[in-house]
Design a protein around this motif. Structure first.
Motif, PDB file in Angstrom:
ATOM      1  N   LEU A   1      91.881 -37.499  -7.614  1.00  0.00           N
ATOM      2  CA  LEU A   1      90.516 -36.832  -7.946  1.00  0.00           C
ATOM      3  C   LEU A   1      90.567 -35.528  -7.104  1.00  0.00           C
ATOM      4  N   THR A   2      89.502 -34.697  -7.382  1.00  0.00           N
ATOM      5  CA  THR A   2      89.233 -33.133  -6.135  1.00  0.00           C
ATOM      6  C   THR A   2      88.645 -34.079  -5.189  1.00  0.00           C
ATOM      7  N   ILE A   3      88.373 -33.000  -4.336  1.00  0.00           N
ATOM      8  CA  ILE A   3      87.817 -32.944  -2.472  1.00  0.00           C
ATOM      9  C   ILE A   3      86.593 -32.965  -3.322  1.00  0.00           C
ATOM     10  N   ALA A   4      86.359 -32.218  -3.829  1.00  0.00           N
ATOM     11  CA  ALA A   4      84.796 -32.801  -4.188  1.00  0.00           C
ATOM     12  C   ALA A   4      84.348 -33.895  -4.614  1.00  0.00           C
ATOM     13  N   GLN A   5      85.040 -34.552  -5.712  1.00  0.00           N
ATOM     14  CA  GLN A   5      84.943 -35.777  -6.046  1.00  0.00           C
ATOM     15  C   GLN A   5      84.734 -37.123  -5.270  1.00  0.00           C
ATOM     16  N   VAL A   6      86.252 -37.343  -4.742  1.00  0.00           N
ATOM     17  CA  VAL A   6      85.700 -37.507  -3.021  1.00  0.00           C
ATOM     18  C   VAL A   6      84.579 -37.794  -2.130  1.00  0.00           C
TER      19      VAL A   6
ATOM     20  N   THR B   1      91.981 -31.142   7.725  1.00  0.00           N
ATOM     21  CA  THR B   1      91.841 -31.692   6.719  1.00  0.00           C
ATOM     22  C   THR B   1      91.948 -32.402   5.655  1.00  0.00           C
ATOM     23  N   PRO B   2      91.252 -32.845   4.455  1.00  0.00           N
ATOM     24  CA  PRO B   2      90.971 -33.443   3.459  1.00  0.00           C
ATOM     25  C   PRO B   2      93.113 -32.822   3.521  1.00  0.00           C
ATOM     26  N   SER B   3      92.855 -31.914   2.544  1.00  0.00           N
ATOM     27  CA  SER B   3      94.233 -31.148   1.147  1.00  0.00           C
ATOM     28  C   SER B   3      95.106 -31.560   2.670  1.00  0.00           C
ATOM     29  N   GLU B   4      94.917 -31.387   4.351  1.00  0.00           N
ATOM     30  CA  GLU B   4      95.991 -31.586   4.741  1.00  0.00           C
ATOM     31  C   GLU B   4      96.664 -33.068   4.961  1.00  0.00           C
TER      32      GLU B   4
ATOM     33  N   MET C   1      84.752 -42.412   5.800  1.00  0.00           N
ATOM     34  CA  MET C   1      86.500 -42.198   6.311  1.00  0.00           C
ATOM     35  C   MET C   1      87.269 -42.625   5.683  1.00  0.00           C
ATOM     36  N   LYS C   2      87.368 -44.396   6.257  1.00  0.00           N
ATOM     37  CA  LYS C   2      88.573 -45.413   5.364  1.00  0.00           C
ATOM     38  C   LYS C   2      88.503 -45.156   4.332  1.00  0.00           C
ATOM     39  N   LYS C   3      87.063 -45.026   3.774  1.00  0.00           N
ATOM     40  CA  LYS C   3      87.472 -45.184   1.993  1.00  0.00           C
ATOM     41  C   LYS C   3      87.730 -44.131   1.102  1.00  0.00           C
ATOM     42  N   ALA C   4      87.529 -42.878   2.230  1.00  0.00           N
ATOM     43  CA  ALA C   4      87.997 -41.334   1.826  1.00  0.00           C
ATOM     44  C   ALA C   4      89.004 -40.969   1.554  1.00  0.00           C
ATOM     45  N   GLU C   5      90.522 -41.798   2.618  1.00  0.00           N
ATOM     46  CA  GLU C   5      91.582 -41.819   3.472  1.00  0.00           C
ATOM     47  C   GLU C   5      92.110 -42.623   1.809  1.00  0.00           C
ATOM     48  N   GLU C   6      91.133 -43.756   1.500  1.00  0.00           N
ATOM     49  CA  GLU C   6      92.043 -44.453   0.298  1.00  0.00           C
ATOM     50  C   GLU C   6      91.905 -43.006  -1.265  1.00  0.00           C
ATOM     51  N   LEU C   7      91.101 -42.829  -1.108  1.00  0.00           N
ATOM     52  CA  LEU C   7      90.937 -42.486  -2.492  1.00  0.00           C
ATOM     53  C   LEU C   7      91.329 -40.729  -2.653  1.00  0.00           C
ATOM     54  N   LEU C   8      91.917 -39.865  -1.267  1.00  0.00           N
ATOM     55  CA  LEU C   8      93.221 -38.804  -1.094  1.00  0.00           C
ATOM     56  C   LEU C   8      93.867 -38.955  -1.076  1.00  0.00           C
ATOM     57  N   ARG C   9      94.455 -40.462  -2.083  1.00  0.00           N
ATOM     58  CA  ARG C   9      95.985 -40.994  -2.214  1.00  0.00           C
ATOM     59  C   ARG C   9      95.728 -40.911  -3.392  1.00  0.00           C
TER      60      ARG C   9
ATOM     61  N   ALA D   1      81.347 -30.723  -0.440  1.00  0.00           N
ATOM     62  CA  ALA D   1      82.201 -30.890  -0.803  1.00  0.00           C
ATOM     63  C   ALA D   1      82.852 -30.632   1.032  1.00  0.00           C
ATOM     64  N   LEU D   2      81.893 -29.420   1.717  1.00  0.00           N
ATOM     65  CA  LEU D   2      82.432 -28.452   2.805  1.00  0.00           C
ATOM     66  C   LEU D   2      82.049 -29.341   4.054  1.00  0.00           C
ATOM     67  N   TYR D   3      80.388 -29.688   3.419  1.00  0.00           N
ATOM     68  CA  TYR D   3      80.399 -30.665   5.554  1.00  0.00           C
ATOM     69  C   TYR D   3      81.283 -31.598   5.265  1.00  0.00           C
ATOM     70  N   PHE D   4      82.310 -32.382   4.082  1.00  0.00           N
ATOM     71  CA  PHE D   4      82.952 -33.461   4.085  1.00  0.00           C
ATOM     72  C   PHE D   4      84.003 -33.036   4.558  1.00  0.00           C
ATOM     73  N   SER D   5      84.336 -31.966   4.203  1.00  0.00           N
ATOM     74  CA  SER D   5      86.253 -31.880   4.917  1.00  0.00           C
ATOM     75  C   SER D   5      85.196 -31.294   6.994  1.00  0.00           C
ATOM     76  N   LYS D   6      84.474 -30.634   7.141  1.00  0.00           N
ATOM     77  CA  LYS D   6      84.290 -31.065   8.728  1.00  0.00           C
ATOM     78  C   LYS D   6      83.816 -32.232   9.133  1.00  0.00           C
ATOM     79  N   GLN D   7      83.625 -33.015   8.245  1.00  0.00           N
ATOM     80  CA  GLN D   7      83.460 -35.068   9.157  1.00  0.00           C
ATOM     81  C   GLN D   7      85.462 -35.075   8.961  1.00  0.00           C
ATOM     82  N   PHE D   8      85.650 -34.708   7.707  1.00  0.00           N
ATOM     83  CA  PHE D   8      86.902 -35.292   7.900  1.00  0.00           C
ATOM     84  C   PHE D   8      88.393 -35.377   8.922  1.00  0.00           C
TER      85      PHE D   8
END
Length: 287
Positions: free
Chosen positions: A247-252, A275-278, A236-244, A261-268
């Motif tokens: 990359l698309t949400i699926a790529q992150v 959500t990752p988009s938010e 999740m910490k790495k995902a925070e970095e990549l969301l900046r 990607a849907l499961y990732f969004s739920k976990q995030f």
């Protein structure tokens, strides 16, 4: 039992003919100093072992202060500046034995007892009390003083055996803790490098050569988190970095070990409460 100055009780027995050899007892005694009684700072010409029967006090040697209480044994080395003091409120009672010998330092070191590690904690007090008493009663009872030295040396070696046994248990525990620490470090390093892959705790344990239950137990004891929780945190910490990044949400998601990607969004969302988009929008709006 005679009383010495600054002691409520005090007795000592001297070896009338200490041998010159590997190990030889010079004297042994027991006493109860008054509260606050202090010896040193001073340098001794011989080795000196004290075992605390009750109460408490402190030992200062090699720039360190050690608190000693019932069941603890501390060792004073020749040519080292040392002081030890009885607690004012709960003065200690202890027995002691002074000894010498060209093998003494090496022998103590083999038991894990050195000026840097002079305290053996929580020994078998009943056995040690017996051996101290036997050493004292070895003297002044034989016609041939060499027999007294031999008998006292025998009891003294048994005393050293108990100290070595107690110290070995402590050393083994320390080594076990160190080994556990290395195991956790290996697991963390593994996760930090492989988080992008669909790894499991079973796989991590197997690759590192540990049982899953054992690894999970020591991991939780060391970090306060289970391996699953720790891996989740890394991802999740790495995902925070990549969301900046761009990359698309699926790529992150794929980059941090979530092919779905849907499961990732739920976990995030569990991680950040959004959500990752938010999260991405909030960070852009904050810039």
């Amino acid at each position: 039992m005679r009383v010495a100055q600054d002691h409520k009780s005090f007795e000592v027995a001297l070896n009338p003919a200490p041998a010159i050899g590997e190990l030889s007892v010079l004297f042994s005694g027991q006493g109860e100093p008054v509260g606050g009684h202090k010896i040193g700072p001073a340098v001794h010409e011989y080795f000196l072992i004290h075992t605390v029967y009750g109460g408490k006090g402190t030992l200062e040697i090699a720039g360190h202060t050690y608190s000693c209480t019932k069941g603890d044994t501390f060792v004073i080395f020749p040519d080292w500046l040392v002081s030890y003091e009885s607690d004012r409120e709960e003065p200690w009672r202890y027995a002691w034995v002074g000894f010498t010998g060209h093998y003494a330092k090496t022998f103590l070191s083999s038991l894990g007892i050195t000026p840097q590690h002079p305290v053996v904690a929580q020994c078998d007090l009943l056995r040690l009390e017996t051996y101290y008493a036997r050493i004292r009663t070895s003297f002044n009872k034989h016609v041939h003083t060499q027999l007294e030295d031999t008998e006292s040396s025998g009891w003294f070696r048994l005393l050293l055996y108990e100290l070595g046994k107690a110290n070995a248990d402590a050393i083994a525990k320390t080594q076990q803790q160190a080994a556990s620490g290395r195991s956790v470090e290996q697991a963390i390093r593994y996760m930090s490098l492989q988080y992008a892959n669909p790894i499991s705790i079973e796989q991590i344990a197997a690759d590192l050569g540990y049982h899953r239950v054992h690894l999970s137990k020591i991991f939780k004891q060391t970090t306060g988190l289970s391996p699953v929780q720790y891996l989740f945190q890394i991802r999740m910490k790495k995902a925070e970095e990549l969301l900046r990044s761009s990359l698309t949400i699926a790529q992150v998601a794929a980059s941090v070990g979530y092919p779905d990607a849907l499961y990732f969004s739920k976990q995030f969302r569990k991680w950040k409460g959004m959500t990752p988009s938010e999260f991405r929008k909030e960070r852009k709006d904050g810039i």
